[in-house]
Structure formats: structure tokens, C-alpha cells
Design a protein around this motif. Structure first.
Motif, short mmCIF file in Angstrom:
data_model
loop_
_atom_site.label_atom_id
_atom_site.label_comp_id
_atom_site.label_asym_id
_atom_site.label_seq_id
_atom_site.Cartn_x
_atom_site.Cartn_y
_atom_site.Cartn_z
N LEU A 143 -88.81 70.62 31.49
CA LEU A 143 -89.40 69.66 32.43
C LEU A 143 -89.52 68.28 31.80
N ASN A 144 -89.94 68.22 30.53
CA ASN A 144 -90.04 66.93 29.85
C ASN A 144 -88.67 66.27 29.73
N PHE A 145 -87.64 67.10 29.39
CA PHE A 145 -86.29 66.56 29.29
C PHE A 145 -85.83 66.01 30.64
N LEU A 181 -84.78 61.66 34.28
CA LEU A 181 -85.09 61.02 35.56
C LEU A 181 -85.54 59.58 35.36
N GLN A 182 -86.33 59.35 34.28
CA GLN A 182 -86.78 57.98 33.99
C GLN A 182 -85.59 57.07 33.67
N THR A 224 -82.58 50.95 38.94
CA THR A 224 -83.20 49.63 39.12
C THR A 224 -82.24 48.51 38.72
N SER A 225 -81.54 48.72 37.56
CA SER A 225 -80.57 47.71 37.11
C SER A 225 -79.44 47.56 38.12
N LEU A 226 -78.96 48.68 38.63
CA LEU A 226 -77.89 48.62 39.62
C LEU A 226 -78.35 47.93 40.90
N MET A 227 -79.59 48.17 41.27
CA MET A 227 -80.12 47.51 42.47
C MET A 227 -80.17 46.00 42.27
#
Length: 338
Positions: free
Chosen positions: A227-229, A234-235, A242-245
Motif C-alpha cells: 500500500l505504501n509503494f 500514486l503521488q 500536474t506537470s502535464l496539466m
């Protein structure tokens, strides 16, 4: 009835009838007194409920007190009065309920008494009023009293039988309770053995559940790591998104700018095409003059230019001559005029 049949032994028929009439009168008087007492009690309760409560403190009690203290005392007095009124209302309501219950019970008893009186008057008094039927009336009175005593004996026997039945039922329940207590001692050992076996079974189940719990803990640790991985991945994906947006927004702005410039260029191109069409139209409508006419016009223009230059020289000479009138003689001036 308050007198048994043995009380009438040795009395004549007239005496028996007189005693019966007295008994009837006493019963009517007692019932009437009960009704009067009930009405009086109800009237007292109504009068007590409508009466106003008196002040428990005199006005001299307030001498030397401030306005705030007087208000506080008045408020306390008002609260006490309200509480007292509420208690009186509760007591009155309770008393009314008790009286209503007593009245209902009295009504039932009075109905039974009326029925007994009507039966007595119908069977006994009507016969006693007739002189010829005095013997028959006495016999009916005796039968009536014997019947009442018989009914009382039957009721007594019924209650005795019911009491004996309840006693037997009580003994039966006590015997069952003793048997259960005796059986309880025997059942305790069996129960303890069963509990021991059940305990061992539960201990085995607890061991199995502990093993399952340990396995679940290991699985949980592995799941937490995964889950942490996944969260980290996911982060990163969110950051990339965000960069692509941002890039998409910049490209969108650039595209809008290019579209605006394209629109402006299209407008300019349309204007140029319109001007070109107008010039093409003007060029197509243009017709050159003949050559001789052009030569003659050019020669005329040349002559006119020469004449203009000559006149310009003459004007300059005239201006110079007017500026210096004394430097020249009369002959010169006349020549110039010519």
C-alpha cells in the motif's frame, strides 16, 4: 344480611316482619348517609380548590430591605406559591381519583343492594302487606334467609376448595424445587466435566485462531508495504499529471494565440485579395491614349514649362529693377518696359 335465621327463633310472624322492615330501613338510611358524605366531600374539595392561598409573610417583613431584595423575596414567594398550588392540584386530583373509585365501588354495591331490596320487597314485603299472606310471607322470609346463608356457605366452600387447591399447587412447586435442587448436585459433576471438555475444545480453537491471527498480521504487514509503494507511485503519478496539466494549459494558451494570429492574418489576406482584385479591375479597365496625342501633349507640356521659366526670369528681373530704381538711366528703363 346482619342477622342469621337463628335470631328469628321463638318470634311471631308479626315480630319477624317488623324486624325485617327495620333492617330494610336501616339499610336505606346507611346508603343515604353514604351518598350525603360523598357529596359533601366533593363540595369541600371544589371549594378548597377554588379558594385563594393567603400570604405567609406580612408587609412588615419587608421593612429595611432594598428593592432588589424585595424583588427576590417576591419571586421566592411566587415560586413557593406555585409549588404549593401544584401540590394542592396533585393532591386534589389524587383524592378525586380515589373518590371516583369509591363512588364506582359504591355504585356497584348500591346496585346489588337495590336488586336485593327489590327482590326482598317483591317476594316478602308485598306478601307481608297482605294480612292473609302473613304465614306465607314468613315462610318466604325464612326461605330467603336460608337461601342467602346457603349462598354464603357455597361461597365459603368455593373459597375453601380454591385455597386447598392453591396449597396443593404450592406443595407441588416446593417438591419440584427440592427435586431440582437434588438433581442440581448430580448435574454439577456432569456439568463440570462437560465444561472441562468444552474448555479444552475452546483452547484448541483459541490456538488455531492465534495462528490465523499471526498469519493475518504477516499478511497485513505485506499489504501495508504494498500500500505504501502504491501510495508513493500514486503521488508520483499525481505530480506527473500536474506537470502535464500545466504543459497542456501552456500549449492551449499558445494554440489560442496562434489561432488569434491566424485569424488576423486571414483578415489581412482577405483585405489584400480584395485590394488586388480592385487593382486588377482597374488595370483591366485602363486604356492607353494614341501615340500622336501623347507626343503633342508632351510637346505642349515642354512649351508650357519653357514659358513658365521665361516668365519666372522676367518676374525676377522686374523685381530687381523695382528694388534699384536709381542705378539705371531713362533709356534703360524704357527698354525694359518694351
Amino acid at each position: 344480611m346482619r342477622r342469621s335465621t337463628g335470631y328469628f327463633v321463638g318470634l311471631t310472624v308479626e315480630q319477624k316482619c317488623e324486624l325485617a322492615e327495620r333492617e330494610l330501613v336501616d339499610m336505606k338510611g346507611e346508603i343515604q348517609r353514604m351518598e350525603e358524605d360523598t357529596e359533601k366531600t366533593l363540595q369541600d374539595l371544589e371549594t378548597h380548590g377554588r379558594s385563594k392561598s393567603k400570604m405567609r409573610r406580612s408587609t412588615g417583613y419587608f421593612v429595611g430591605l432594598t428593592v432588589e431584595q424585595k424583588c427576590e423575596l417576591a419571586e421566592r414567594e411566587l415560586v413557593d406559591m406555585k409549588g404549593e398550588i401544584q401540590r394542592m392540584e396533585e393532591d386534589t386530583e389524587k383524592t378525586l381519583q380515589d373518590l371516583e373509585a369509591v363512588i364506582q365501588e359504591t355504585d356497584i354495591w348500591w346496585t346489588d343492594v337495590k336488586k336485593a331490596i327489590s327482590d326482598f320487597e317483591k317476594d316478602i314485603v308485598s306478601t307481608i302487606s297482605n294480612k292473609k299472606g302473613s304465614i306465607v310471607a314468613s315462610e318466604k322470609l325464612l326461605r330467603y334467609l336460608e337461601e342467602k346463608n346457603h349462598q354464603r356457605d357455597l361461597m365459603k366452600e368455593k373459597l375453601r376448595l380454591e385455597n386447598s387447591f392453591l396449597k396443593g399447587y404450592k406443595k407441588k412447586l416446593q417438591q419440584q424445587l427440592r427435586q431440582k435442587e437434588q438433581m442440581g448436585e448430580t448435574l454439577r459433576e456432569v456439568r463440570s466435566q462437560q465444561l472441562q471438555v468444552t474448555k479444552e475444545q475452546y483452547e484448541e480453537k483459541i490456538d488455531e485462531k492465534n495462528k490465523e491471527l499471526q498469519q493475518l498480521k504477516l499478511t497485513l504487514g505485506k499489504t501495508v508495504r504494498i500500500l505504501n509503494f502504491r501510495k508513493k507511485k500514486l503521488q508520483n503519478t499525481m505530480e506527473t499529471s500536474t506537470s502535464l496539466m500545466k504543459d497542456i494549459s501552456q500549449k492551449t494558451e499558445l494554440l489560442e494565440k496562434i489561432e488569434r494570429e491566424t485569424t488576423l492574418v486571414e483578415k489581412q489576406r482577405a483585405k489584400a485579395e480584395s485590394l488586388d482584385r480592385w487593382l486588377q479591375k482597374q488595370l483591366s479597365d485602363y486604356s492607353a491614349p494614341p501615340v500622336m496625342s501623347y507626343v503633342q501633349t508632351a510637346m505642349a507640356v515642354t512649351d508650357l514649362e519653357k514659358s513658365i521659366k521665361a516668365w519666372q526670369r522676367r518676374a525676377a528681373i522686374a523685381e530687381v529693377s523695382e528694388a534699384e530704381p536709381g542705378t539705371r538711366g531713362p533709356g534703360t528703363g524704357s527698354r525694359c518696359r518694351r
